[in-house]
Design a protein around this motif. Structure first.
Motif, PDB file in Angstrom:
ATOM      1  N   THR A 117       5.272   5.477  -5.121  1.00 22.27           N
ATOM      2  CA  THR A 117       4.985   4.532  -3.920  1.00 22.27           C
ATOM      3  C   THR A 117       3.739   4.496  -3.696  1.00 22.27           C
ATOM      4  O   THR A 117       4.100   3.860  -2.365  1.00 22.27           O
ATOM      5  CB  THR A 117       5.286   5.900  -2.990  1.00 22.27           C
ATOM      6  OG1 THR A 117       4.204   6.901  -2.676  1.00 22.27           O
ATOM      7  CG2 THR A 117       6.357   6.732  -3.854  1.00 22.27           C
ATOM      8  N   ARG A 118       2.696   4.305  -3.714  1.00 23.70           N
ATOM      9  CA  ARG A 118       1.692   2.946  -3.785  1.00 23.70           C
ATOM     10  C   ARG A 118       1.822   2.067  -3.603  1.00 23.70           C
ATOM     11  O   ARG A 118       0.558   1.056  -3.338  1.00 23.70           O
ATOM     12  CB  ARG A 118       0.040   3.849  -4.689  1.00 23.70           C
ATOM     13  CG  ARG A 118       0.261   3.307  -5.936  1.00 23.70           C
ATOM     14  CD  ARG A 118      -0.483   4.161  -6.753  1.00 23.70           C
ATOM     15  NE  ARG A 118      -0.763   3.500  -7.809  1.00 23.70           N
ATOM     16  CZ  ARG A 118       0.009   4.079  -9.385  1.00 23.70           C
ATOM     17  NH1 ARG A 118       0.692   5.533  -9.061  1.00 23.70           N
ATOM     18  NH2 ARG A 118       0.226   3.996 -10.140  1.00 23.70           N
ATOM     19  N   GLY A 119       3.011   1.672  -3.862  1.00 28.75           N
ATOM     20  CA  GLY A 119       2.871  -0.247  -3.607  1.00 28.75           C
ATOM     21  C   GLY A 119       3.479  -1.179  -2.692  1.00 28.75           C
ATOM     22  O   GLY A 119       3.682  -2.203  -2.583  1.00 28.75           O
ATOM     23  N   PHE A 120       3.401   0.195  -1.819  1.00 31.34           N
ATOM     24  CA  PHE A 120       3.964  -1.033  -0.525  1.00 31.34           C
ATOM     25  C   PHE A 120       2.917  -0.959   0.067  1.00 31.34           C
ATOM     26  O   PHE A 120       1.601  -0.443   0.200  1.00 31.34           O
ATOM     27  CB  PHE A 120       4.433   0.455   0.465  1.00 31.34           C
ATOM     28  CG  PHE A 120       6.133   1.243   0.328  1.00 31.34           C
ATOM     29  CD1 PHE A 120       7.330   0.259   0.359  1.00 31.34           C
ATOM     30  CD2 PHE A 120       6.077   2.256  -0.744  1.00 31.34           C
ATOM     31  CE1 PHE A 120       7.866   0.340   0.062  1.00 31.34           C
ATOM     32  CE2 PHE A 120       7.533   2.446  -0.682  1.00 31.34           C
ATOM     33  CZ  PHE A 120       8.426   1.671  -0.944  1.00 31.34           C
ATOM     34  N   ASP A 121       3.124  -2.173   1.019  1.00 32.82           N
ATOM     35  CA  ASP A 121       1.805  -2.202   1.798  1.00 32.82           C
ATOM     36  C   ASP A 121       1.653  -2.291   3.294  1.00 32.82           C
ATOM     37  O   ASP A 121       0.532  -3.405   3.570  1.00 32.82           O
ATOM     38  CB  ASP A 121       1.619  -4.607   1.152  1.00 32.82           C
ATOM     39  CG  ASP A 121       2.970  -5.034   2.460  1.00 32.82           C
ATOM     40  OD1 ASP A 121       3.644  -4.067   2.905  1.00 32.82           O
ATOM     41  OD2 ASP A 121       3.539  -6.185   2.509  1.00 32.82           O
ATOM     42  N   GLY A 122       2.086  -1.917   3.555  1.00 34.46           N
ATOM     43  CA  GLY A 122       2.192  -1.704   5.455  1.00 34.46           C
ATOM     44  C   GLY A 122       2.808  -2.263   5.862  1.00 34.46           C
ATOM     45  O   GLY A 122       3.149  -1.814   6.873  1.00 34.46           O
ATOM     46  N   ARG A 123       3.369  -3.000   5.203  1.00 31.81           N
ATOM     47  CA  ARG A 123       4.145  -4.136   6.436  1.00 31.81           C
ATOM     48  C   ARG A 123       5.763  -3.883   6.171  1.00 31.81           C
ATOM     49  O   ARG A 123       6.104  -5.056   6.170  1.00 31.81           O
ATOM     50  CB  ARG A 123       3.751  -5.524   6.155  1.00 31.81           C
ATOM     51  CG  ARG A 123       2.088  -5.420   6.580  1.00 31.81           C
ATOM     52  CD  ARG A 123       1.614  -7.550   7.130  1.00 31.81           C
ATOM     53  NE  ARG A 123       0.720  -7.744   7.359  1.00 31.81           N
ATOM     54  CZ  ARG A 123       0.031  -8.431   6.937  1.00 31.81           C
ATOM     55  NH1 ARG A 123       0.137  -8.942   6.526  1.00 31.81           N
ATOM     56  NH2 ARG A 123      -1.394  -8.054   7.324  1.00 31.81           N
ATOM     57  N   GLY A 124       6.119  -3.167   4.435  1.00 32.21           N
ATOM     58  CA  GLY A 124       7.536  -2.943   4.537  1.00 32.21           C
ATOM     59  C   GLY A 124       7.916  -3.456   3.123  1.00 32.21           C
ATOM     60  O   GLY A 124       9.025  -3.859   2.890  1.00 32.21           O
ATOM     61  N   ASN A 125       6.363  -3.873   2.436  1.00 27.33           N
ATOM     62  CA  ASN A 125       6.724  -5.053   0.714  1.00 27.33           C
ATOM     63  C   ASN A 125       6.641  -4.194   0.219  1.00 27.33           C
ATOM     64  O   ASN A 125       5.686  -2.967   0.364  1.00 27.33           O
ATOM     65  CB  ASN A 125       6.744  -6.323   1.221  1.00 27.33           C
ATOM     66  CG  ASN A 125       6.607  -7.337   2.188  1.00 27.33           C
ATOM     67  OD1 ASN A 125       7.885  -7.047   3.151  1.00 27.33           O
ATOM     68  ND2 ASN A 125       5.926  -7.904   2.848  1.00 27.33           N
ATOM     69  N   TYR A 126       7.331  -4.299  -0.993  1.00 23.31           N
ATOM     70  CA  TYR A 126       7.078  -3.105  -2.476  1.00 23.31           C
ATOM     71  C   TYR A 126       6.510  -4.329  -3.264  1.00 23.31           C
ATOM     72  O   TYR A 126       7.609  -5.216  -3.648  1.00 23.31           O
ATOM     73  CB  TYR A 126       8.184  -2.159  -2.452  1.00 23.31           C
ATOM     74  CG  TYR A 126       7.752  -0.998  -3.960  1.00 23.31           C
ATOM     75  CD1 TYR A 126       6.694  -0.116  -3.179  1.00 23.31           C
ATOM     76  CD2 TYR A 126       8.198  -1.274  -5.120  1.00 23.31           C
ATOM     77  CE1 TYR A 126       6.533   1.035  -4.928  1.00 23.31           C
ATOM     78  CE2 TYR A 126       8.105  -0.726  -6.116  1.00 23.31           C
ATOM     79  CZ  TYR A 126       7.060  -0.052  -5.432  1.00 23.31           C
ATOM     80  OH  TYR A 126       7.022   1.460  -6.967  1.00 23.31           O
TER      81      TYR A 126
END
Length: 179
Positions: A117-126
C-alpha cells in the motif's frame, strides 16, 4: 461494457457513497487513466522494437516513444535518443487492462501475497513497479528473445486522498497486503 466497469457502477459506487457520505454522485472517486511506462535505456534497435511490441501487445494500444532530454556523457546518452516507451489508457481499454491486470497478471507473480500500500502518492493515485512483463499472458515466452523488462503501472483516480483511492481500488478487487 467491461465486467469491471459494471462492478464499479453497480457495487463500488454505492459502497463508496455510503462509506464516505458523498451527497453528490460526481464526488464519488473514479478511475481517470492508467499509465504504463517501460524504460529500457540504451539498447539496439531489435531489442527496442521487441520491447515496444510487447507493450503494444499487453495494452492493445501503440506506445509513444520517450526520448532523452539531455545528453549525459557518462551514460553514453545523447539528446533525442529513444530510452523508453509509455501508453496512457482511458475508457474501455483502461477497464479491460485493469481487469486483466488484477485477475490474470498479478496472481502469476512468483510468491505473490498481495501488493503493498506504500504506492499511494497522497493525492489518490497509485503506482507500482513490475520486475518483468512476462506475467501477462499476451507475451509469448518461446519467441521472447529480449531480456526481462520491467514496467511501471500508475493508476490515476479522481479521489482526493489515499483512503478514498484505496477503498476504490479494493472495491475493484485490487489485492492489497493487510486488507
Amino acid at each position: 461494457m467491461a465486467d469491471l466497469k459494471k462492478v464499479y457502477t453497480e457495487k463500488v459506487v454505492p459502497a463508496l457513497r455510503e462509506k464516505f457520505g458523498f451527497k453528490n454522485p460526481m464526488e464519488t472517486p473514479r478511475l481517470e487513466k492508467i499509465v504504463i511506462n517501460m524504460a529500457f535505456g540504451i539498447v539496439d534497435k531489435d531489442t527496442q522494437k521487441s520491447v515496444v511490441d510487447d507493450l503494444a501487445r499487453i495494452t492493445g494500444q501503440k506506445p509513444v516513444l520517450c526520448t532523452a532530454k539531455k545528453s549525459v556523457s557518462n551514460f553514453k546518452l545523447r539528446e533525442g535518443m529513444v530510452i523508453g516507451a509509455r501508453v496512457t489508457l482511458r475508457r474501455d481499454r483502461m477497464w479491460d487492462f485493469l481487469d486483466r491486470y488484477i485477475n490474470i497478471a498479478l496472481p502469476r507473480i512468483r510468491d505473490f501475497h498481495g501488493i503493498p500500500t506504500r504506492g499511494f502518492d497522497g493525492r489518490g493515485n497509485y503506482s507500482m513497479g513490475l520486475k518483468e512483463q512476462t506475467i501477462f499472458p499476451e507475451i509469448d515466452l518461446s519467441r521472447h528473445g529480449a531480456p526481462e523488462q520491467g514496467m511501471d503501472v500508475t493508476i490515476v483516480t479522481t479521489a482526493k486522498d489515499n483512503q478514498a483511492a484505496r477503498a476504490l481500488l479494493e472495491g475493484l478487487g485490487m489485492p492489497f497486503i493487510g486488507r
